[in-house]
Design an enzyme around this catalytic site. Structure first.
Site, PDB file in Angstrom:
ATOM      1  N   GLY A 140     -32.871  -4.478  -9.122  1.00  0.00           N
ATOM      2  CA  GLY A 140     -32.102  -3.261  -8.918  1.00  0.00           C
ATOM      3  C   GLY A 140     -30.667  -3.551  -8.545  1.00  0.00           C
ATOM      4  O   GLY A 140     -30.030  -4.465  -9.082  1.00  0.00           O
ATOM      5  N   CYS A 141     -30.143  -2.779  -7.594  1.00  0.00           N
ATOM      6  CA  CYS A 141     -28.732  -2.886  -7.214  1.00  0.00           C
ATOM      7  C   CYS A 141     -28.377  -4.237  -6.613  1.00  0.00           C
ATOM      8  O   CYS A 141     -27.205  -4.615  -6.589  1.00  0.00           O
ATOM      9  CB  CYS A 141     -28.373  -1.779  -6.234  1.00  0.00           C
ATOM     10  SG  CYS A 141     -28.442  -0.115  -6.953  1.00  0.00           S
ATOM     11  N   ALA A 142     -29.358  -4.972  -6.110  1.00  0.00           N
ATOM     12  CA  ALA A 142     -29.087  -6.297  -5.543  1.00  0.00           C
ATOM     13  C   ALA A 142     -28.944  -7.367  -6.610  1.00  0.00           C
ATOM     14  O   ALA A 142     -28.584  -8.507  -6.302  1.00  0.00           O
ATOM     15  CB  ALA A 142     -30.207  -6.696  -4.582  1.00  0.00           C
ATOM     16  N   GLY A 143     -29.196  -7.018  -7.875  1.00  0.00           N
ATOM     17  CA  GLY A 143     -29.257  -8.014  -8.927  1.00  0.00           C
ATOM     18  C   GLY A 143     -27.968  -8.744  -9.214  1.00  0.00           C
ATOM     19  O   GLY A 143     -28.000  -9.903  -9.654  1.00  0.00           O
ATOM     20  N   PHE A 334     -27.375  -4.231  -1.613  1.00  0.00           N
ATOM     21  CA  PHE A 334     -28.722  -3.807  -1.228  1.00  0.00           C
ATOM     22  C   PHE A 334     -29.517  -3.488  -2.483  1.00  0.00           C
ATOM     23  O   PHE A 334     -28.977  -3.008  -3.480  1.00  0.00           O
ATOM     24  CB  PHE A 334     -28.667  -2.553  -0.355  1.00  0.00           C
ATOM     25  CG  PHE A 334     -28.159  -2.803   1.033  1.00  0.00           C
ATOM     26  CD1 PHE A 334     -28.996  -3.333   1.995  1.00  0.00           C
ATOM     27  CD2 PHE A 334     -26.857  -2.496   1.378  1.00  0.00           C
ATOM     28  CE1 PHE A 334     -28.544  -3.563   3.287  1.00  0.00           C
ATOM     29  CE2 PHE A 334     -26.395  -2.717   2.653  1.00  0.00           C
ATOM     30  CZ  PHE A 334     -27.229  -3.251   3.613  1.00  0.00           C
TER      31      PHE A 334
END
Length: 348
Positions: A140-143, A334
């Protein structure tokens, strides 16, 4: 981890552009069957801190009744183009060709591709037949941060090898009109599409060195962020608790990661954070006792592109490099898990 040079970084966006005003107006029409939901939450368009976004399809597509096959077919077509655009730009900036790449780390969470995208584009781009492939799903956004850190660790483990990192997200494809979940409308106000690429190696010159990386995951937080897999397509999970959670937990996570790297917050000259939303940016500043407005580039990227998930922090890093990196930067993001990922960028 042995220091690894960031040889280049590049970004790419799809061709279709929509202003936030247009998105709000069209959203009113698209959610006409759920007028009460739209009227209750339409203010999110005005308060999101977004002026415009790039999306992978003409706006008419989003009003259609799309199932899994249609959505994923668009993901494959659009993501292949975005992968190539970002990767080619990163290769040019590094003065390299596709045949010079020894391994590829690919991150994406907004569609399914088997074989994965780096294999699909390999013949057209000219990657060697022995190139190593590491596709990663679910970050997700942490990728953006986790993927770049993975590429750096692989480069450090094989000194002299060159690793290409690419992340592609087509968040707009997940926009859903068949649900009363408030998160679906929030996603309509936030999501944009984009891609980013970087090349790392223990050898060569570039704008920065990746010195170290780390992650923190909190137990019993699986419901804060992610996807639900449903019959029409992916359904976004956004918990209203994200900004207060960041305010309460970020400082401890950052301090713990830095301690593992034998650093403190005093050793960091600037953050480079994933701008998941206007409230999240404010929460990051509050959590780390930063003056309001410190994360100016994060707000600029959110304003210009919306939340593109994993690539978004790479857009911030690109602007920071263009403006001039401080001596030491901490990239943070995050993602589902609920996870905080971080890595250090030291100015070359």
């Amino acid at each position: 981890m042995q220091p690894v040079t960031l040889l280049s970084l590049a970004t790419a966006v799809p061709p279709h552009r929509i202003s936030q005003g247009e998105a709000k107006s069209i959203g009113r029409d698209l959610f006409s069957g759920r007028k009460a939901l739209y009227d209750r939450l339409s203010g999110v368009f005005d308060n999101a801190g977004i002026d415009g976004r790039n999306i992978v399809a003409p706006i008419e597509w989003y009003g259609g009744d799309h199932r899994w096959e249609s959505r994923n077919s668009l993901y494959l077509d659009a993501s292949e183009r975005l992968f190539e655009d970002a990767a080619i730009s990163a290769l040019k900036r590094a003065g390299l060709g596709a045949q010079d790449i020894d391994g590829i780390v690919f991150v994406s969470t907004t569609g399914i591709a088997t074989p994965s995208l780096e294999a699909r584009v390999a013949p057209r781009m000219g990657f060697r037949s022995d190139v190593r492939r590491v596709p990663i799903f679910g970050l997700g956004c942490a990728g953006g941060v986790s993927g770049l850190a993975t590429a750096a660790r692989l480069a450090a483990a094989d000194p002299g090898s060159r690793w290409l990192f690419v992340c592609v997200e087509t968040c707009s494809i997940s926009i859903r009109l068949d649900t009363d979940d408030p998160a679906a409308l929030v996603a309509t106000a936030l999501f944009g599409d984009g891609a980013a690429a970087a090349i790392v190696s223990t050898e060569g010159n570039g704008p920065a060195t990746i010195g170290g990386a780390g992650e923190r995951q909190w137990p019993d937080t699986l419901g804060i962020m992610g996807w639900r897999v449903e019959d029409p397509g992916l359904a976004v999970v956004f918990d209203r608790a994200i900004p207060p959670f960041v305010t309460a937990e970020l400082a401890g996570a950052v301090d713990g990661i830095l301690a593992d790297l034998k650093l403190t917050r005093g050793d960091i000259d600037r953050l480079c954070s994933h701008p998941g939303g206007a409230k999240v940016i404010t929460a990051i500043e509050e959590a780390l006792d930063l003056p309001t407005g410190t994360l100016d580039l994060e707000r600029e990227v959110l304003r210009d592109h919306g939340n593109m998930s994993a690539p978004t922090v790479m857009f911030v890093a690109e602007r920071l490099i263009e403006r001039g990196l401080p001596e030491r930067t901490l990239m943070t993001a995050f993602g589902p898990g609920f996870t905080c990922a971080a890595l250090t960028l030291d100015r070359a």
